[in-house]
Design an enzyme around this catalytic site. Structure first.
Site, PDB file in Angstrom:
ATOM      1  N   GLU A 108       0.828  -1.215   0.000  1.00 31.11           N
ATOM      2  CA  GLU A 108       0.000   0.000   0.000  1.00 31.11           C
ATOM      3  C   GLU A 108       0.862   1.264   0.000  1.00 31.11           C
ATOM      4  O   GLU A 108       0.724   2.153   0.841  1.00 31.11           O
ATOM      5  CB  GLU A 108      -0.947   0.007   1.204  1.00 31.11           C
ATOM      6  CG  GLU A 108      -1.963  -1.096   1.161  1.00 31.11           C
ATOM      7  CD  GLU A 108      -3.096  -0.875   2.142  1.00 31.11           C
ATOM      8  OE1 GLU A 108      -2.909  -0.120   3.103  1.00 31.11           O
ATOM      9  OE2 GLU A 108      -4.176  -1.462   1.948  1.00 31.11           O
ATOM     10  N   GLU A 118      -5.567  -8.063  -0.996  1.00 31.88           N
ATOM     11  CA  GLU A 118      -6.260  -7.830   0.274  1.00 31.88           C
ATOM     12  C   GLU A 118      -7.719  -7.464  -0.002  1.00 31.88           C
ATOM     13  O   GLU A 118      -7.983  -6.640  -0.871  1.00 31.88           O
ATOM     14  CB  GLU A 118      -5.639  -6.696   1.095  1.00 31.88           C
ATOM     15  CG  GLU A 118      -4.302  -7.027   1.698  1.00 31.88           C
ATOM     16  CD  GLU A 118      -3.766  -5.908   2.563  1.00 31.88           C
ATOM     17  OE1 GLU A 118      -4.554  -5.156   3.165  1.00 31.88           O
ATOM     18  OE2 GLU A 118      -2.526  -5.762   2.610  1.00 31.88           O
TER      19      GLU A 118
END
Ligand code: BGP
Length: 478
Positions: free
Chosen positions: A177, A377
Site C-alpha cells: 500500500e 487484500e
C-alpha cells in the site's frame, strides 16, 4: 448464471509479518518500526514512539506467534485448499539494523523453512518485501525513506532475499500500500508507512512525496534486479485502492473525484509507466516543492516497471464540493470534503461496504494499465463472538461472497485479467489500524484478546468451510 474462474486462478489468503509472526526479538531479529508503535483503537491514532513500549501496550509484539505455529497453520491453509499464501519478510529479521553488509543467517533460515513448508503443501508463497515496516534503526539514524540512503539499503536487502529464495518464491511485491502515506495526508497521524514517520514537521507533504518517490525508485531498482536474478519472477506493486466517487453530478464533484484519485494513481502510474506523471511535476512546481531526483533515477524508473498491479480493496468513498454537506476537508480541490455514501452500509469501523466498487476498480485499473491484476487484500473486520467453541460469521461470508461475485463479473463480462485473490487476514491477526486483536478478519479464529491474554488456540469459523467450498468449485453463481 454460473461463472467459472480460470484454472490458474490463485485462490489464497494474506497476512503480514508484523501482524502475525510475534517473536519480535528472537533469533537475531532487530527492532522494526512496527515494534515501537503505540496501540490505537477507538479513533486514537497510532504513533511511532522513540523506543520500545512495554508489552502491555502492545499485543503485536507476540501477534499470534505464527513464528512458532506456522507448521500447524499451514496444515489449516492446506485443508482450506489454498493455492497461494501472501505474507511479508520482516526486513529486520534479515538485516537487524538495515545498514549492515552481512545478513542474519537465522532470519534467512526461518523463511527458508516457511517457504519449504508452504511448497511441500502445494501453496505458492506471495511475498511482500516491506509491509509497513523498516528496521527502526533506519528511521532513528537516517530518517526513513526521506533519506536516499534507504534506496541502497532496500536494494541490498531485496537482492539478498531474492537470491536466497529464487527457486522458492515466484511472486513478489515491493511496498505494501505504497500510496497510503498520501492517503494518510489528510490524517497524518493515522499512517506510518515504511517511507516516512509522520512527525510534526512543517513541510509534511513535500517530505511525503520525496519519501514516496525514493520508495518508487527503490522499487524499480528491485524489479530490474529481480528479473536478472530469475527471469520467471513476477514482481508487482501493491496499492490501496479506495475509489472515491463524486457525491453528486455537479461538475466540481467530478473534478474533485479525479483529483483525489490522482493522489492514488501517482504511485501506480510510476510503478507501471516508469515516469513521473506531468500532473505531479506540475503540482510540485506550483507548491514550490524541491523533490530531488537524478537522471540515473529516472532511468531506473523506466527500466523497473512492474509485471502486475497488486492492490487492496476494502471500501469506497465519496467527495463533494457542495456547501451544504458536512465532511472532512481535503486539500485536493477547492471546498472538497470526504463524505459518506448514503447508498451503502458501513462496518463497525465505518468502512463503507461496496462490492460493486470492486468491479468498478478492476475495470478502471485494468483499462488504465492493461496489466494482470492481483487482489492481495479484501476482507471484513468484525467483532466475532466465540459461543460453545463455535464462531458463526455470516456477515463475513456475505461480504466476501458479494465481492467474489463482482470479481467474477469483471472477469467474464468486462474482460479483466485477474490473476488471483488473497483475502486479508486468512487467520485472525493484529489490526494495523488499532494494534489490537478484536477487529477479526480470519476464517480461523485465534484465542487471544487485546491485552494479549489467551491460549493462541486456533478454531475454524463457519466461513472456513464456506471458503473451502468456493475454492473447490472454482466458480460462483451471480
Ligand atoms: C491494510 C493493510 C493491512 C491490514 C488491513 C486491514 O491497509 O495493508 O496490513 O492491516 O489494512 O486494516 P486493519 O488491520 O487496520 O483493520
Amino acid at each position: 448464471m454460473k461463472i467459472k474462474f480460470p484454472d490458474s486462478f490463485l485462490w489464497g489468503g494474506a497476512v503480514a509479518a508484523h501482524q502475525v509472526e510475534g517473536a519480535w526479538d528472537v533469533d537475531g531479529k532487530g527492532v522494526s518500526i512496527a515494534d515501537v508503535m503505540t496501540a490505537g483503537g477507538n479513533g486514537i491514532a497510532r504513533k511511532i514512539t522513540q523506543g520500545i513500549l512495554p508489552n502491555e501496550y502492545y499485543p503485536n509484539h507476540e501477534a499470534i506467534d505464527f513464528y512458532h505455529h506456522y507448521q500447524e497453520d499451514i496444515q489449516l491453509f492446506k485443508e482450506l485448499g489454498l493455492k497461494a499464501f501472501r505474507t511479508s519478510i520482516a526486513w529486520s529479521r534479515i538485516f537487524p539494523n538495515g545498514d549492515e553488509e552481512q545478513p542474519n543467517e537465522a532470519g534467512l533460515a526461518y523463511y527458508d523453512q516457511l517457504f519449504d513448508t508452504l511448497l511441500a503443501n502445494g501453496i505458492e508463497p506471495v511475498i511482500t518485501l516491506s509491509h509497513f515496516e523498516i528496521p527502526y534503526h533506519l528511521y532513528e539514524v537516517y530518517g526513513g525513506f526521506t533519506n536516499k540512503k534507504l534506496i541502497d539499503f532496500f536494494v541490498h536487502y531485496a537482492e539478498t532475499v531474492m537470491k536466497r529464495y529464487k527457486h522458492k518464491v515466484k511472486y513478489w511485491m515491493t511496498f505494501n500500500e505504497i500510496n497510503n502515506q498520501a492517503d494518510g495526508q489528510h490524517d497524518l497521524h493515522t499512517w506510518t508507512n515504511s517511507a516516512v514517520l509522520l512527525e510534526e514537521t512543517d513541510n509534511k507533504e513535500e517530505k511525503i512525496f520525496q519519501a514516496g518517490l525514493n520508495e518508487l525508485i527503490a522499487s524499480a531498482k528491485v524489479v530490474a534486479l529481480g528479473k536478472k536474478i530469475n527471469p520467471d519472477f513476477q514482481i508487482g506493486c501493491m496499492m490501496a485502492y479506495v475509489p472515491v466517487y463524486p457525491y453528486s453530478c455537479h461538475p466540481d464533484d467530478m473534478m474533485a473525484s479525479v483529483k483525489v484519485m490522482d493522489r492514488r494513481f501517482f504511485y501506480s502510474d510510476i510503478h507501471v509507466r516508469g515516469e513521473i506523471p506531468a500532473y505531479a511535476v506540475n503540482d510540485w512546481e506550483k507548491k514550490g516543492y524541491k523533490i530531488q531526483y537524478s537522471q540515473e533515477e529516472l532511468d531506473a524508473l523506466k527500466e523497473g516497471t512492474v509485471d502486475y498491479v497488486g492492490f487492496s480493496y476494502y471500501m469506497s468513498g465519496a467527495v463533494t464540493t457542495l456547501p451544504e454537506t458536512k465532511g472532512a476537508a481535503i486539500p485536493d480541490y477547492p471546498n472538497a470534503k470526504m463524505v459518506n455514501n448514503p447508498y451503502v452500509q458501513a462496518s463497525d469501523w465505518g468502512w463503507q461496504i461496496d462490492p460493486v466498487g470492486l468491479r468498478y476498480t478492476l475495470n478502471v485499473v485494468y483499462e488504465r494499465y492493461q496489466l494482470p491484476l492481483f487482489i492481495v487484500e479484501n476482507g471484513f473486520g468484525a467483532y466475532d463472538k466465540l459461543e460453545d467453541h463455535q464462531i458463526h460469521d455470516p456477515y463475513r461470508i456475505a461480504y466476501l461472497e458479494e465481492h467474489i461475485k463482482q470479481m467474477a463479473l469483471a472477469i467474464s463480462e468486462d474482460g479483466v485479467d485477474l490473476m488471483g485473490y488473497t483475502p486479508w487476514g486468512i487467520i485472525d491477526i493484529v489490526s494495523f489500524g488499532s494494534g489490537e486483536m478484536e477487529k477479526r478478519y480470519g476464517f480461523i479464529y485465534v484465542d487471544k484478546d487485546n491485552q494479549g491474554n489467551g491460549s493462541l488456540k486456533r478454531l475454524k469459523k463457519d466461513s472456513f468451510a464456506w471458503y473451502q467450498g468456493i475454492i473447490a468449485k472454482n466458480e460462483v453463481s451471480v
